[in-house]
Write a protein that holds these residues in place. Structure first.
Motif, PDB file in Angstrom:
ATOM      1  N   THR A  85       7.456  57.652   7.707  1.00 51.91           N
ATOM      2  CA  THR A  85       7.471  58.107   9.100  1.00 51.91           C
ATOM      3  C   THR A  85       7.527  59.616   9.259  1.00 51.91           C
ATOM      4  N   ASP A  86       7.959  60.335   8.226  1.00 52.83           N
ATOM      5  CA  ASP A  86       8.054  61.794   8.338  1.00 52.83           C
ATOM      6  C   ASP A  86       7.453  62.426   7.083  1.00 52.83           C
ATOM      7  N   LEU A  87       6.137  62.552   7.098  1.00 54.73           N
ATOM      8  CA  LEU A  87       5.422  63.073   5.930  1.00 54.73           C
ATOM      9  C   LEU A  87       5.850  64.496   5.583  1.00 54.73           C
ATOM     10  N   GLU A  88       6.050  65.315   6.588  1.00 52.65           N
ATOM     11  CA  GLU A  88       6.420  66.710   6.330  1.00 52.65           C
ATOM     12  C   GLU A  88       7.780  66.801   5.647  1.00 52.65           C
ATOM     13  N   ARG A  89       8.719  66.031   6.131  1.00 50.98           N
ATOM     14  CA  ARG A  89      10.057  66.029   5.516  1.00 50.98           C
ATOM     15  C   ARG A  89       9.969  65.632   4.041  1.00 50.98           C
ATOM     16  N   PHE A  90       9.185  64.595   3.753  1.00 50.94           N
ATOM     17  CA  PHE A  90       9.038  64.173   2.362  1.00 50.94           C
ATOM     18  C   PHE A  90       8.306  65.233   1.537  1.00 50.94           C
ATOM     19  N   ALA A  91       7.223  65.764   2.070  1.00 49.55           N
ATOM     20  CA  ALA A  91       6.421  66.742   1.327  1.00 49.55           C
ATOM     21  C   ALA A  91       7.227  67.992   0.975  1.00 49.55           C
ATOM     22  N   TYR A  92       8.059  68.430   1.910  1.00 47.54           N
ATOM     23  CA  TYR A  92       8.845  69.650   1.689  1.00 47.54           C
ATOM     24  C   TYR A  92      10.243  69.354   1.133  1.00 47.54           C
ATOM     25  N   ARG A  93      10.502  68.084   0.860  1.00 44.65           N
ATOM     26  CA  ARG A  93      11.794  67.672   0.291  1.00 44.65           C
ATOM     27  C   ARG A  93      12.971  68.153   1.145  1.00 44.65           C
ATOM     28  N   ARG A  94      12.816  67.963   2.438  1.00 39.86           N
ATOM     29  CA  ARG A  94      13.857  68.364   3.382  1.00 39.86           C
ATOM     30  C   ARG A  94      14.745  67.176   3.703  1.00 39.86           C
ATOM     31  N   GLY A  95      15.948  67.466   4.091  1.00 42.73           N
ATOM     32  CA  GLY A  95      16.869  66.427   4.528  1.00 42.73           C
ATOM     33  C   GLY A  95      17.608  65.796   3.370  1.00 42.73           C
ATOM     34  N   SER A  96      18.473  64.923   3.742  1.00 38.93           N
ATOM     35  CA  SER A  96      19.309  64.240   2.757  1.00 38.93           C
ATOM     36  C   SER A  96      18.480  63.263   1.935  1.00 38.93           C
ATOM     37  N   ASN A  97      18.774  63.200   0.662  1.00 36.87           N
ATOM     38  CA  ASN A  97      18.065  62.296  -0.245  1.00 36.87           C
ATOM     39  C   ASN A  97      19.043  61.322  -0.896  1.00 36.87           C
ATOM     40  N   TRP A  98      20.231  61.156  -0.301  1.00 33.39           N
ATOM     41  CA  TRP A  98      21.260  60.354  -0.940  1.00 33.39           C
ATOM     42  C   TRP A  98      20.855  58.891  -1.093  1.00 33.39           C
ATOM     43  N   THR A  99      20.078  58.362  -0.138  1.00 34.47           N
ATOM     44  CA  THR A  99      19.707  56.949  -0.258  1.00 34.47           C
ATOM     45  C   THR A  99      18.828  56.737  -1.487  1.00 34.47           C
ATOM     46  N   PHE A 100      17.881  57.639  -1.704  1.00 35.47           N
ATOM     47  CA  PHE A 100      17.013  57.519  -2.874  1.00 35.47           C
ATOM     48  C   PHE A 100      17.782  57.753  -4.164  1.00 35.47           C
ATOM     49  N   LEU A 101      18.613  58.772  -4.184  1.00 34.67           N
ATOM     50  CA  LEU A 101      19.360  59.084  -5.403  1.00 34.67           C
ATOM     51  C   LEU A 101      20.345  57.967  -5.767  1.00 34.67           C
ATOM     52  N   THR A 102      20.987  57.390  -4.755  1.00 29.34           N
ATOM     53  CA  THR A 102      21.912  56.278  -5.012  1.00 29.34           C
ATOM     54  C   THR A 102      21.145  55.067  -5.523  1.00 29.34           C
ATOM     55  N   TYR A 103      20.045  54.751  -4.847  1.00 24.86           N
ATOM     56  CA  TYR A 103      19.199  53.644  -5.315  1.00 24.86           C
ATOM     57  C   TYR A 103      18.755  53.879  -6.758  1.00 24.86           C
ATOM     58  N   SER A 104      18.276  55.074  -7.048  1.00 23.61           N
ATOM     59  CA  SER A 104      17.771  55.369  -8.394  1.00 23.61           C
ATOM     60  C   SER A 104      18.874  55.233  -9.435  1.00 23.61           C
ATOM     61  N   GLY A 105      20.066  55.721  -9.113  1.00 17.48           N
ATOM     62  CA  GLY A 105      21.190  55.571 -10.039  1.00 17.48           C
ATOM     63  C   GLY A 105      21.529  54.112 -10.292  1.00 17.48           C
ATOM     64  N   LEU A 106      21.561  53.314  -9.235  1.00 24.35           N
ATOM     65  CA  LEU A 106      21.819  51.874  -9.389  1.00 24.35           C
ATOM     66  C   LEU A 106      20.696  51.210 -10.182  1.00 24.35           C
ATOM     67  N   HIS A 107      19.482  51.611  -9.920  1.00 19.44           N
ATOM     68  CA  HIS A 107      18.325  51.030 -10.610  1.00 19.44           C
ATOM     69  C   HIS A 107      18.383  51.343 -12.106  1.00 19.44           C
ATOM     70  N   ILE A 108      18.688  52.575 -12.430  1.00 19.54           N
ATOM     71  CA  ILE A 108      18.789  52.975 -13.833  1.00 19.54           C
ATOM     72  C   ILE A 108      19.922  52.214 -14.518  1.00 19.54           C
ATOM     73  N   GLY A 109      21.056  52.108 -13.851  1.00 15.88           N
ATOM     74  CA  GLY A 109      22.163  51.324 -14.408  1.00 15.88           C
ATOM     75  C   GLY A 109      21.782  49.865 -14.589  1.00 15.88           C
ATOM     76  N   GLY A 110      21.038  49.321 -13.631  1.00 10.03           N
ATOM     77  CA  GLY A 110      20.574  47.937 -13.733  1.00 10.03           C
ATOM     78  C   GLY A 110      19.643  47.733 -14.910  1.00 10.03           C
ATOM     79  N   LEU A 111      18.724  48.678 -15.128  1.00 10.07           N
ATOM     80  CA  LEU A 111      17.822  48.572 -16.281  1.00 10.07           C
ATOM     81  C   LEU A 111      18.595  48.651 -17.597  1.00 10.07           C
ATOM     82  N   ALA A 112      19.602  49.522 -17.636  1.00  5.26           N
ATOM     83  CA  ALA A 112      20.415  49.639 -18.853  1.00  5.26           C
ATOM     84  C   ALA A 112      21.165  48.326 -19.129  1.00  5.26           C
ATOM     85  N   ALA A 113      21.764  47.750 -18.086  1.00  2.42           N
ATOM     86  CA  ALA A 113      22.487  46.484 -18.258  1.00  2.42           C
ATOM     87  C   ALA A 113      21.538  45.358 -18.652  1.00  2.42           C
ATOM     88  N   LEU A 114      20.388  45.299 -17.996  1.00  2.00           N
ATOM     89  CA  LEU A 114      19.417  44.263 -18.343  1.00  2.00           C
ATOM     90  C   LEU A 114      18.965  44.424 -19.788  1.00  2.00           C
TER      91      LEU A 114
END
Length: 184
Positions: A85-114
């Motif tokens: 919904t906000d291409l400019e925000r994504f392109a310029y890496r503006r705003g909070s990225n905590w949802t992605f970083l938290t997801y990625s951390g959980l995903h990496i931990g999940g792959l390690a456990a699996l």
């Protein structure tokens, strides 16, 4: 559109996104669907591992992997919605990225456990090695760039998923009931 994540210049990234807006948005919907499906596959796999002393830890690790992905999936769906919904925000890496970083951390931990759980099961060893070895590689990429091209996760998950779809729990060993037989 795969070059979007590799493109360093925000203006160039934004131009790419605007040029292929429909494709980018469709890709975010597709990624969201996959993000919700992968944890379901992990849950089904964890349920398919026979409980018991031999497989107990493998089952626990597979369940932990599923729980990590289930917890992270809604966070990534929110991040994907923001990207669509906000291409400019994504392109310029503006705003909070905590949802992605938290997801990625959980995903990496999940792959390690699996990966660790798979190494305890009678599968081809490359399946567990692939999942387990990807975790520190992905963690290093995430720490260095604060982003991971989605295809990186998808490649590993596809390779592991194909093997897991073929996994059939070996039959339980037959119980020795010779003591129950009448003696002559």
């Amino acid at each position: 559109m795969g070059n979007v994540h590799a493109t360093r210049d925000p203006a160039t990234r934004l131009a790419m996104l605007e040029r292929h807006r429909g494709l980018w948005i469709a890709g975010q919907f597709l990624a969201a669907a996959g993000t919700m499906a992968v944890p379901v596959g992990f849950v089904r796999f964890a349920q398919s591992v026979r409980p018991g002393p031999a497989n107990g830890l493998a089952r626990t690790l597979a369940a932990a992997a599923a729980a990590a992905l289930l917890a992270g999936a809604p966070l990534f769906v929110v991040a994907l919605a923001n990207r669509a919904t906000d291409l400019e925000r994504f392109a310029y890496r503006r705003g909070s990225n905590w949802t992605f970083l938290t997801y990625s951390g959980l995903h990496i931990g999940g792959l390690a456990a699996l990966g660790a759980g798979l190494l305890l099961l009678p599968l081809k060893p490359w399946t567990g090695i692939t999942a387990a070895a990807s975790a520190p590689v992905f963690a290093a990429i995430l720490a260095g760039t604060k982003d991971i091209p989605p295809f990186a996760f998808y490649l590993v998950e596809t390779a592991v998923g194909v093997q897991l779809m073929r996994y059939v729990e070996p039959p339980a060993p037959a119980e020795d009931n010779t003591d129950a037989l009448p003696r002559r």
